[in-house]
Design an enzyme around this catalytic site. Structure first.
Site, mmCIF file in Angstrom:
data_model
loop_
_atom_site.group_PDB
_atom_site.id
_atom_site.type_symbol
_atom_site.label_atom_id
_atom_site.label_comp_id
_atom_site.label_asym_id
_atom_site.label_seq_id
_atom_site.Cartn_x
_atom_site.Cartn_y
_atom_site.Cartn_z
ATOM 1 N N ASN A 1 34.770 76.324 59.604
ATOM 2 C CA ASN A 1 34.358 77.531 58.890
ATOM 3 C C ASN A 1 35.487 78.538 59.019
ATOM 4 O O ASN A 1 35.906 78.870 60.127
ATOM 5 C CB ASN A 1 33.070 78.108 59.478
ATOM 6 C CG ASN A 1 31.867 77.211 59.201
ATOM 7 O OD1 ASN A 1 31.979 76.235 58.452
ATOM 8 N ND2 ASN A 1 30.741 77.536 59.797
ATOM 9 N N TYR B 1 36.993 82.305 57.854
ATOM 10 C CA TYR B 1 36.757 83.605 57.230
ATOM 11 C C TYR B 1 37.943 84.553 57.332
ATOM 12 O O TYR B 1 38.204 85.313 56.420
ATOM 13 C CB TYR B 1 35.521 84.282 57.852
ATOM 14 C CG TYR B 1 34.240 83.610 57.413
ATOM 15 C CD1 TYR B 1 33.633 83.970 56.223
ATOM 16 C CD2 TYR B 1 33.678 82.581 58.164
ATOM 17 C CE1 TYR B 1 32.480 83.333 55.788
ATOM 18 C CE2 TYR B 1 32.522 81.937 57.739
ATOM 19 C CZ TYR B 1 31.933 82.321 56.543
ATOM 20 O OH TYR B 1 30.805 81.686 56.108
ATOM 21 N N HIS C 1 21.858 75.149 63.112
ATOM 22 C CA HIS C 1 22.518 76.381 62.670
ATOM 23 C C HIS C 1 21.736 77.550 63.294
ATOM 24 O O HIS C 1 21.149 78.374 62.606
ATOM 25 C CB HIS C 1 22.549 76.459 61.141
ATOM 26 C CG HIS C 1 23.589 77.397 60.595
ATOM 27 N ND1 HIS C 1 24.518 77.016 59.640
ATOM 28 C CD2 HIS C 1 23.852 78.689 60.849
ATOM 29 C CE1 HIS C 1 25.286 78.054 59.330
ATOM 30 N NE2 HIS C 1 24.895 79.081 60.061
ATOM 31 N N ARG D 1 25.417 71.784 51.504
ATOM 32 C CA ARG D 1 25.275 71.805 52.956
ATOM 33 C C ARG D 1 24.138 72.765 53.315
ATOM 34 O O ARG D 1 24.237 73.961 53.064
ATOM 35 C CB ARG D 1 26.586 72.267 53.607
ATOM 36 C CG ARG D 1 26.460 72.452 55.098
ATOM 37 C CD ARG D 1 27.759 72.901 55.775
ATOM 38 N NE ARG D 1 27.475 73.121 57.185
ATOM 39 C CZ ARG D 1 27.730 74.243 57.846
ATOM 40 N NH1 ARG D 1 28.334 75.259 57.259
ATOM 41 N NH2 ARG D 1 27.394 74.367 59.109
ATOM 42 N N GLU E 1 32.498 76.240 55.433
ATOM 43 C CA GLU E 1 32.090 77.582 55.007
ATOM 44 C C GLU E 1 33.337 78.406 54.734
ATOM 45 O O GLU E 1 34.317 78.313 55.470
ATOM 46 C CB GLU E 1 31.310 78.345 56.090
ATOM 47 C CG GLU E 1 29.909 77.897 56.304
ATOM 48 C CD GLU E 1 29.190 78.727 57.378
ATOM 49 O OE1 GLU E 1 29.566 79.905 57.603
ATOM 50 O OE2 GLU E 1 28.266 78.183 57.984
ATOM 51 N N GLU F 1 29.238 76.163 64.495
ATOM 52 C CA GLU F 1 29.885 77.249 65.234
ATOM 53 C C GLU F 1 29.324 77.472 66.644
ATOM 54 O O GLU F 1 28.727 78.523 66.922
ATOM 55 C CB GLU F 1 29.785 78.554 64.437
ATOM 56 C CG GLU F 1 30.407 78.475 63.052
ATOM 57 C CD GLU F 1 30.484 79.840 62.359
ATOM 58 O OE1 GLU F 1 29.983 80.823 62.918
ATOM 59 O OE2 GLU F 1 31.063 79.919 61.259
HETATM 60 C C1 FCB Z 1 29.177 82.230 59.766
HETATM 61 C C2 FCB Z 1 27.790 81.624 59.827
HETATM 62 C C3 FCB Z 1 27.003 81.769 58.561
HETATM 63 C C4 FCB Z 1 27.216 83.124 57.911
HETATM 64 C C5 FCB Z 1 28.681 83.435 57.794
HETATM 65 C C6 FCB Z 1 28.963 84.752 57.119
HETATM 66 O O1 FCB Z 1 29.604 82.539 61.047
HETATM 67 O O2 FCB Z 1 27.877 80.254 60.139
HETATM 68 O O3 FCB Z 1 25.654 81.501 58.831
HETATM 69 O O4 FCB Z 1 26.516 84.086 58.611
HETATM 70 O O5 FCB Z 1 29.271 83.426 59.054
#
Ligand code: FCB
Length: 484
Positions: free
Chosen positions: A295, A297, A121, A77, A376, A166
């Site tokens: 995405n 995290y 992006h 990607r 992500e 995002e």
């Molecule tokens: C996300 C972004 C990516 C990267 C990660 C850590 O929010 O999409 O570009 O910065 O965080």
């Protein structure tokens, strides 16, 4: 745990973004994006870093594709830089810009790696920002026009498209807190940017469908599992607000064709939405997607007010909630992000692989048949290059393995999860953190541009059955035993 524990169709990949890796900022007709301008704003980026050179991927993509082939991934990607393809943000295509992505896509396909292209992006052509950026409705139409050029130029090579990455970040970090480009502080008006971004998504989907009906296309959202710090009414109310701004403001229009009225009211934007969001807009935004990219995290724990007993946590930009910058949650400024005691990455983001299941369930409840992809997931840690020249990134390896295990659990639960993309292939320009945060599974020495796979890359390659994991040059425990 091995790849064979997953369905054969499950897609394994890595992800990157144009401004974070490409460099070559002034080559072949590229003009400045909002990130070129923002990174020159004093104090905006740690170390005053810019993406001028980054990983020099523009010139080294062949080496990077070879690395991915050695890892054993199925898919890559990447994002397309709008200011390369249509440098001023309107008008004719810049063929030299398209050619770069054709060469990259050809190289991927030759190695059996499927290209997944993200159209946006975050690198808006600066000339469009000069005309108001995403606060202007016209930018949605400009985005559709650019998307048509990109699909015309690449549609024979690329058949997986992600419109936006995002949009929460583009709208609220870009136009409310100002942690991201264009660095503006427009309070609740930043929600207008959210609507124009989503309209741009819908219009771009129309262009993709018209040109390549067989292509697969969708949007990528950053979703969070949001919890209240206690069962008190005030903390539950805080959780409703942050879940609203982070998740529902995006999920509901895309998957249900409606904005959540409580969130619009929290923002104080009731009138603007009533006067500016038409039913046609909502129909465009809610046209069916082939998949939803997520995405993932971290998890948010929120409270109505600071509590002495718990540490203040960091928000989605990695900025401490105590920072003086305006809030990325306009209308809900008083909500406090608190720590729950779980371990954190260098970004300050708490590690909760289980919460990935929460967000998959959240999306699945709204759209039960829709395929989901983790587009992500990854972690930043302070890496050390050891005496043996290697990077023994134990914590990142654990993070990766634990989230891959959460994917296995999602599949076992019957969730329609179709793939996982590790963020990120190699260390790169981490937005306002510059080069001070390393998310790569491959280490980059920014002085020499030498790439060195970290132990996390070896673990991933071993898991995937890739050549790197089998290489005798890397005979660590991490590379031998995927369970390690
Ligand atoms: C996300 C972004 C990516 C990267 C990660 C850590 O929010 O999409 O570009 O910065 O965080």
């Amino acid at each position: 745990m091995q790849r064979v524990d997953f369905p054969a169709s499950f897609v394994w990949g890595t992800a990157t973004a144009s401004y974070q890796i490409e460099g070559a900022a002034n080559e072949d007709g590229r003009l400045p994006s909002i990130w070129d301008a923002f990174s020159r704003t004093p104090g905006a980026i740690v170390g005053s870093d810019t993406g001028d050179i980054a990983d020099d991927h523009y010139h080294r993509f062949g080496e990077d594709v070879a690395l991915m082939a050695d890892l054993g991934v199925d898919a890559y990607r990447f994002s397309i830089a709008w200011p390369r393809v249509q440098p001023t943000g309107s008008g004719a295509v810049n063929h030299a810009g398209i050619d770069f992505y054709r060469r990259l896509s050809d190289a991927l396909l030759e190695r059996g790696i499927t290209p997944w292209a993200t159209l946006y992006h975050w690198d808006l052509p600066q000339q469009l920002e000069d005309r108001g950026g995403w606060l202007e409705r016209d930018t949605a139409h400009r985005f559709a026009e650019y998307s048509a050029l990109a699909v015309d130029g690449l549609g024979d090579l690329v058949s997986n498209w992600i419109t936006l990455n995002e949009p929460w970040c583009s709208a609220f970090l870009g136009y409310a807190s100002g942690h991201h480009a264009p660095g503006r502080h427009e309070g609740s008006q930043s929600a207008h940017a959210a609507h124009h971004l989503l309209l741009g998504h819908g219009l771009a989907m129309q262009e993709i469908r018209a040109r390549r009906p067989e292509a697969k296309a969708g949007i990528t959202l950053n979703l969070y599992s949001v919890r209240a710090a206690s069962e008190s009414d005030a903390d539950l109310e805080a959780a409703r607000r942050i879940d609203g701004l982070s998740n529902r403001l995006f999920l509901d229009p895309v998957l249900r064709g409606v904005y959540p009225q409580d969130v619009v009211d929290d923002l104080g934007e009731t009138r603007w939405f009533a006067e500016n969001v038409t039913s046609e807009d909502l129909a465009v935004i809610a046209a069916p997607n082939d998949f939803l990219g997520i995405n993932f995290y971290s998890r948010h724990t929120v409270a109505a007010e600071a509590k002495e007993s718990v540490a203040v946590s960091t928000d989605a930009a990695g900025a401490a909630a105590t920072a003086t910058a305006p809030s990325a949650y306009p209308g809900s400024e008083s909500v406090v992000f608190v720590g729950s005691g779980a371990p954190r990455t260098q970004m300050g983001w708490e590690i909760h692989p289980d919460a990935m299941l929460d967000v998959l369930e959240m999306a699945n409840e709204r759209a039960p048949e829709l395929p989901l992809y983790i587009t992500e997931n990854g972690s930043a840690y302070e890496d050390v290059v050891s005496g043996d020249g290697r990077i023994h990134d134990v914590e990142r390896t654990d993070y990766l393995r634990d989230h891959v295990a959460a994917c296995r659990e999602a599949v076992a639960r019957g969730l329609p999860l179709g793939g996982y993309f590790a963020w990120t292939l190699m260390d790169n320009f981490e937005w306002s953190w510059g080069y001070s945060r390393r998310f790569g599974i491959v280490h980059v020495d920014y002085d020499t541009q030498v790439r060195t796979p970290k132990d996390s890359a070896l673990w991933f390659s071993t898991f995937l059955g890739g050549a790197l994991g089998r290489s005798p040059a890397f005979s660590s425990s991490a590379s031998r035993s995927p369970e390690a």
